[in-house]
Design an enzyme around this catalytic site. Structure first.
Site, mmCIF file in Angstrom:
data_model
loop_
_atom_site.group_PDB
_atom_site.id
_atom_site.type_symbol
_atom_site.label_atom_id
_atom_site.label_comp_id
_atom_site.label_asym_id
_atom_site.label_seq_id
_atom_site.Cartn_x
_atom_site.Cartn_y
_atom_site.Cartn_z
ATOM 1 N N ASN A 149 0.828 -1.210 0.000
ATOM 2 C CA ASN A 149 0.000 0.000 0.000
ATOM 3 C C ASN A 149 0.862 1.259 0.000
ATOM 4 O O ASN A 149 0.380 2.344 0.315
ATOM 5 C CB ASN A 149 -0.896 0.019 1.244
ATOM 6 C CG ASN A 149 -1.821 -1.167 1.287
ATOM 7 O OD1 ASN A 149 -2.420 -1.511 0.271
ATOM 8 N ND2 ASN A 149 -1.941 -1.803 2.443
ATOM 9 N N HIS B 56 -13.755 -2.128 6.476
ATOM 10 C CA HIS B 56 -12.618 -2.932 6.946
ATOM 11 C C HIS B 56 -12.942 -3.680 8.240
ATOM 12 O O HIS B 56 -13.758 -3.237 9.055
ATOM 13 C CB HIS B 56 -11.432 -1.988 7.177
ATOM 14 C CG HIS B 56 -10.146 -2.676 7.417
ATOM 15 N ND1 HIS B 56 -9.566 -2.757 8.652
ATOM 16 C CD2 HIS B 56 -9.316 -3.332 6.568
ATOM 17 C CE1 HIS B 56 -8.417 -3.403 8.564
ATOM 18 N NE2 HIS B 56 -8.247 -3.765 7.303
ATOM 19 N N GLU C 163 -15.768 3.693 3.850
ATOM 20 C CA GLU C 163 -14.394 3.988 3.424
ATOM 21 C C GLU C 163 -14.478 4.941 2.245
ATOM 22 O O GLU C 163 -15.482 4.928 1.518
ATOM 23 C CB GLU C 163 -13.685 2.686 2.993
ATOM 24 C CG GLU C 163 -13.200 1.901 4.169
ATOM 25 C CD GLU C 163 -12.713 0.499 3.812
ATOM 26 O OE1 GLU C 163 -12.141 0.300 2.729
ATOM 27 O OE2 GLU C 163 -12.918 -0.392 4.653
ATOM 28 N N SER D 202 -10.853 -0.951 0.194
ATOM 29 C CA SER D 202 -9.512 -1.535 0.206
ATOM 30 C C SER D 202 -9.344 -2.721 -0.729
ATOM 31 O O SER D 202 -8.233 -2.991 -1.191
ATOM 32 C CB SER D 202 -9.142 -1.955 1.623
ATOM 33 O OG SER D 202 -10.042 -2.930 2.117
ATOM 34 N N LYS E 112 0.198 3.546 4.850
ATOM 35 C CA LYS E 112 -0.076 3.213 3.441
ATOM 36 C C LYS E 112 0.622 4.278 2.591
ATOM 37 O O LYS E 112 1.843 4.276 2.558
ATOM 38 C CB LYS E 112 -1.577 3.087 3.244
ATOM 39 C CG LYS E 112 -2.130 1.979 4.185
ATOM 40 C CD LYS E 112 -3.568 1.673 3.968
ATOM 41 C CE LYS E 112 -4.203 0.857 5.078
ATOM 42 N NZ LYS E 112 -3.519 -0.347 5.516
HETATM 43 C C1 LIG Z 1 -9.710 0.539 5.166
HETATM 44 C C2 LIG Z 1 -8.711 0.223 6.215
HETATM 45 N N1 LIG Z 1 -8.873 0.742 7.433
HETATM 46 C C3 LIG Z 1 -8.010 0.483 8.420
HETATM 47 C C4 LIG Z 1 -6.918 -0.322 8.222
HETATM 48 C C5 LIG Z 1 -5.978 -0.603 9.349
HETATM 49 O O1 LIG Z 1 -4.907 0.286 9.288
HETATM 50 P P1 LIG Z 1 -3.489 -0.088 9.920
HETATM 51 O O2 LIG Z 1 -2.808 -0.953 8.926
HETATM 52 O O3 LIG Z 1 -2.831 1.226 10.144
HETATM 53 O O4 LIG Z 1 -3.782 -0.811 11.194
HETATM 54 C C6 LIG Z 1 -6.698 -0.880 6.964
HETATM 55 C C7 LIG Z 1 -5.520 -1.756 6.742
HETATM 56 O O5 LIG Z 1 -5.422 -2.565 5.907
HETATM 57 C C8 LIG Z 1 -7.622 -0.603 5.930
HETATM 58 O O6 LIG Z 1 -7.470 -1.129 4.717
#
Ligand SMILES: Cc1ncc(COP(=O)(O)O)c(C=O)c1O
Length: 390
Positions: free
Chosen positions: A46, A133, A182, A186, A247
């Site tokens: 990412n 997520h 979102e 993702s 990311k």
């Molecule tokens: C949409 C989304 N939110 C939150 C997260 C979690 O973030 P972090 O990797 O900083 O824990 C991710 C991680 O893949 C994600 O894709």
């Protein structure tokens, strides 16, 4: 006596640590996962802007350490773990994202989990897109609020849920509606209909929580995310944004941007924030440096390069024209097999299987970054076609 003790140890050990049946079941289903080091051309991380190894961040890390900067925070933010680097980052991030306040947390996962657990009460209803997520779902499920799952990006379904939720919250004193989405999804790379969902939030007096994990740095005129324009128009009165820093920012942690009240409440009541050691001050320092790059001319150049790649990938593989391109295979084992063959040809691309994506939609998640050349996409497409057509 001694024999009986050994028997007890063997039986209890067997019961406690023997997960072979579960592991075998995962293998039989094509869902076994193992850890693989990065190798080959990065089509999976990412690190969309290519900042994770950027010379400016490396230099910043070195000079921070040479000037005696601390590595660890040594405690929770509410105790001695609150460092000048956290305060400086939060001030900078609030300015960058045009927010009243920002709060830096250890990860996006932690931010999502604690946000819903802390802010949503048992009088509230949380409406969430079915594709949000796992961390948002975890927070929603662990909160005391009622929740409603809504079909992905379907504004009419969100409106129906809002009507339903309005009846529920008006029956209780002080109940609120939350909408969890979102900005860029993702696993599908498609973009939420933010304007329409914001209008719903206004109409039904709801709070819109926008997870900008995959929008930050790469979307919006200045890399502030898909919500950049919406926020310029409406501010944060009914919006909370989450900007993960591991990311496109290339570092780690997560920034929550919101009103004074929301941030104060998090500082006072978010268990994942209060009862956890603060993120490394070094990390906070680097996140700020990364935001400086994202907001600079170099950020614009990197975004423009990425846009060119996104368009090309869309022509070849379809998708929504963002840097996440789903190549849906369907069958779990077949997705793994194709990913393996591509890896052997030097492409670091991974198979994504349920439960990360819905059943029968196992896929290769092609993820683009600003350091890739367009010729790389042609070469990858040729290898992919060779494998699936053979
Ligand atoms: C949409 C989304 N939110 C939150 C997260 C979690 O973030 P972090 O990797 O900083 O824990 C991710 C991680 O893949 C994600 O894709």
């Amino acid at each position: 006596m001694r024999q009986a003790w050994w028997l007890w140890v063997r039986v209890s050990r067997g019961r406690l640590i023997d997960f072979h049946d579960k592991i075998d079941a995962l293998k039989a289903k094509g869902r076994y996962r193992s850890l693989t080091l990065p190798r080959g051309v990065d089509l999976t991380s990412n690190d969309y802007l290519g900042l994770a190894g950027h010379p400016v961040l490396r230099e910043a890390a070195i000079s921070y350490l040479q000037n005696g900067g601390d590595i660890g925070a040594g405690g929770s933010r509410l105790l001695r773990g609150h460092c000048a680097e956290h305060a400086a980052l939060e001030e900078y991030a609030a300015m960058f994202f045009a927010a009243p306040r920002a709060l830096y947390l250890s990860s996006g996962y932690q931010a999502n989990v604690t946000l819903f657990q802390t802010l949503a009460t048992r009088h509230d209803v949380i409406i969430f897109d079915e594709y949000v997520h796992a961390s948002a779902r975890e927070g929603i499920q662990n909160s005391h609020a009622q929740h409603m799952r809504v079909q992905h990006n379907d504004v009419n379904a969100f409106e129906d849920a809002c009507k339903n939720a309005q009846q529920k919250v008006s029956a209780t004193a002080g109940g609120k509606i939350w909408i969890s989405i979102e900005s860029v999804y993702s696993m599908d790379g498609d973009v939420a209909p933010l304007d329409a969902l914001y209008k719903l939030a206004e109409r039904y007096d709801a709070m819109l929580v926008i997870d900008e994990a995959h929008g930050t740095g790469v979307m919006g005129a200045n890399g502030k995310g898909v919500s950049e324009e919406l926020i310029a128009q409406h501010g944060y009165a009914r919006i909370v944004t989450l900007h993960t820093c591991g990311k496109a920012m290339g570092v780690a942690g997560s920034l929550m941007c919101a009103s004074d009240g929301v941030i104060d409440m998090m500082i006072n009541a978010a268990r994942g924030f209060i009862y956890s050691t603060a993120p490394m001050p070094l990390q906070a320092y680097l996140v700020q440096k990364s935001l400086e790059i994202i907001g600079s001319g170099e950020g614009d150049v990197r975004r423009a390069r990425l846009d060119g790649l996104n368009k090309k990938a869309q022509q070849i593989f379809g998708g929504s024209g963002t840097c996440i391109v789903p190549i849906v295979i369907g069958d779990d084992a077949r997705a793994v097999e194709i990913a393996d063959m591509l890896q052997r040809k030097g492409w670091d691309i991974r198979a994504i299987r349920p439960p990360s994506v819905p059943e029968a939609t196992a896929r290769l998640r092609l993820s683009l970054n600003a350091d890739l050349g367009e010729d790389v996409l042609d070469a990858f497409a040729a290898d992919y076609a060779g494998i699936v057509n053979s």
